[in-house]
Design an enzyme around this catalytic site. Structure first.
Site, PDB file in Angstrom:
ATOM      1  N   LYS A 280      -6.633   1.405   2.563  1.00  0.00           N
ATOM      2  CA  LYS A 280      -5.567   2.403   2.472  1.00  0.00           C
ATOM      3  C   LYS A 280      -4.804   2.619   3.779  1.00  0.00           C
ATOM      4  CE  LYS A 280      -4.614   4.728  -0.775  1.00  0.00           C
ATOM      5  NZ  LYS A 280      -5.387   5.794  -1.421  1.00  0.00           N
TER       6      LYS A 280
ATOM      7  N   SER B 217      -8.127   5.911   4.782  1.00  0.00           N
ATOM      8  CA  SER B 217      -8.974   6.664   3.870  1.00  0.00           C
ATOM      9  C   SER B 217     -10.416   6.540   4.342  1.00  0.00           C
ATOM     10  CB  SER B 217      -8.832   6.089   2.457  1.00  0.00           C
ATOM     11  OG  SER B 217      -9.983   6.396   1.691  1.00  0.00           O
TER      12      SER B 217
ATOM     13  N   GLU C 288       4.228  12.855   3.286  1.00  0.00           N
ATOM     14  CA  GLU C 288       3.756  13.785   2.258  1.00  0.00           C
ATOM     15  C   GLU C 288       3.796  15.228   2.765  1.00  0.00           C
ATOM     16  OE1 GLU C 288       0.133  12.000   0.035  1.00  0.00           O
ATOM     17  OE2 GLU C 288       0.299  10.924   1.920  1.00  0.00           O
TER      18      GLU C 288
ATOM     19  N   HIS D 167      18.184   7.587 -11.881  1.00  0.00           N
ATOM     20  CA  HIS D 167      16.992   7.838 -12.720  1.00  0.00           C
ATOM     21  C   HIS D 167      15.779   7.036 -12.224  1.00  0.00           C
ATOM     22  CE1 HIS D 167      19.970   9.325 -15.730  1.00  0.00           C
ATOM     23  NE2 HIS D 167      20.663   8.285 -15.288  1.00  0.00           N
TER      24      HIS D 167
END
Ligand code: ARG
Length: 478
Positions: A303, A297, A310, A176
């Site tokens: 970043k 970024s 992704e 979980h």
């Protein structure tokens, strides 16, 4: 479309004259297709990918026709030379692909006739584009399977190497996404090796069923010519000719199975990609990816984004979409061939490309990532991760029934939580308030290292197990 033909076309070929009927099948047609008909009908924009397989299929077909006496030997050698020259043209990017000729099959056949004359027009004896495309596509998918299997093996090897390296490095194991019990990082990576080995096995299985040759089924009913389908099947590396001509031209199970394999594997890759994204996030910081697999970024200088992970996660959408797409195309199609089936190729090409890229990216990240083993270990012990070890100690040492031990441990967790400490920070006296039989020995099972070391059951996370499994895989993968 590409450059102009190297040699002029015979008069009335449709290559230059869309207002005229198609020379390949236009005998009963007075006029050419409308522009939209041509556009919706043409597959050359994507099926040109099948050119190698189409030429291989034609060579095998022509050799067989000559062997059984349907084609003269000199015609067969002219066809062979003509097809070799066409292969060279395509490989060099000099082939004049033409949309009016619909697909790769007619583009190559018309070009062959341009080059060698009458003999080229004999090639299509005892075959149809229906068995031709089914054969070409099977050959293409078979090659894709071989390439992808090799790639999966590479990912498995990359993961097994890292697993061997981190066989004893603890990290929190989750259920979980809540801290459950400590595991080792190597163990976690080997879980993916198992998944990928099933992906590889599924592909191998798909290849076995795929490997029957449709060539010679002709349009749908077989042919009146005395062809030797066993010969063409063998030449093309198939195990046998497909047994039913109707099934041979209308079956796309091999493509559906391939896409199913792709979809399941993509789901595996996306799960790993998701874990990479989580592990890279600032609150976790379990791993770091180098500049090679991250992007910055344009606005936030701090970043370091795991874009490759992704995108692997996202490729799953295209791949499962391709499976659903082709299932939907095939659903309800009456036997035998229907033009709907031309829509099979883009789904498969696109999914294969996405899968290849996803595997390459995962292999790259597996080799690139640097785990922060200290941090992982620290978190491995947080969240009362060794509560099960405490309960197991009560069962083992005091012979308390597990359900009772679970209850006692639950009370100790509540106590520790109320005090804001870990289980190992409770005093012996505090523990004994819940279970008087507890001795100081209990503290020996509450460390992360003791916890993972104790999981020696088959398939468990004990570092010795993990190291042995990693060795096993590295030997098996060669
Ligand atoms: N381009 C077609 C396809 O990919 C080839 C088969 C065409 N057959 C036909 N009878 N029109 O499906």
């Amino acid at each position: 479309m590409s450059d102009t033909p190297a040699t002029p076309l015979p008069a009335n070929t449709s290559r230059e004259t869309s207002h005229e009927a198609n020379t390949q099948w236009g005998g009963r047609f007075a006029a050419g297709p409308s522009a939209v008909m041509q556009e919706i009908n043409a597959s050359i924009g994507f099926d040109r990918k099948l050119w190698r397989q189409d030429i291989a299929g034609s060579l095998a077909h022509a050799a067989m026709l000559a062997k059984v006496g349907i084609l003269a030997a000199d015609d067969e050698s002219a066809i062979r030379e003509g097809l070799a020259a066409i292969a060279a043209e395509i490989a060099a990017g000099r082939f004049p692909f033409v949309q009016e000729l619909e697909d790769i099959h007619m583009n190559i056949e018309v070009r062959l006739t341009e080059r060698i004359g009458e003999a080229g027009k004999r090639l299509h004896t005892a075959r149809s584009r229906n068995d031709q495309v089914a054969t070409d596509f099977r050959l293409w998918v078979r090659d894709a399977i071989d390439g992808l299997s090799a790639q999966i093996t590479d990912v498995m090897r990359a993961l097994a190497i890292r697993a061997a390296q981190y066989a004893a490095a603890p990290m929190p194991g989750f259920t979980h996404l809540q801290t459950a019990q400590p595991v080792t990082f190597g163990h976690h990576l080997l879980a993916y090796v198992e998944m990928l080995s099933r992906d590889r096995a599924r592909l191998a299985d798909c290849r076995v069923r795929l490997n029957e040759c449709p060539l010679g089924a002709a349009a749908l009913a077989g042919t009146s010519f005395p062809i030797d389908r066993h010969m063409t099947a063998e030449t093309l590396g198939f195990d046998r000719p497909a047994a039913n001509s109707l099934d041979a031209v209308s079956d796309r199970d091999f493509a559906l199975e391939f896409l199913s394999c792709a979809a399941i594997s993509a789901v595996h890759l996306s799960r790993f990609a998701e874990e990479i994204v989580i592990w890279c996030s600032a609150p976790f910081r379990f791993i770091r990816l180098s500049d090679a697999y991250t992007t910055g970024s344009s606005i936030m200088p701090q970043k370091r984004n795991p874009d490759a992970a992704e995108l692997v996660r996202a490729k799953t959408g295209r791949i499962t979409g391709a499976l659903v797409g082709l299932l939907t195309v095939m659903k309800g199609l009456p036997l035998a061939y229907a033009k709907d089936m031309q829509e099979d190729k883009e789904q498969v090409f696109d999914a294969a490309e996405a899968w290849t890229l996803a595997l390459a990216a995962i292999a790259g990240m597996a080799r690139d990532l640097t785990p922060d083993t200290e941090r992982m270990k620290a978190f491995a012990g947080s969240g009362f991760a060794t509560a099960t070890d405490l309960a197991d100690w009560l069962v083992r040492t005091l012979k308390v029934p597990f359900r009772t031990a679970h209850h006692v441990t639950g009370r100790l967790v509540a106590k520790a939580e109320a005090r804001g400490v870990g289980l190992a920070e409770l005093s012996l006296a505090e523990m004994q308030e819940e279970e008087p039989g507890i001795t100081a020995d209990i503290f020996s099972v509450l460390t992360v290292d003791a916890s993972v070391a104790s999981r020696r059951s088959y398939g468990g996370t004990a570092p010795g197990n993990v190291a042995a499994q990693a060795r096993h895989w590295l030997e098996a993968l060669g």
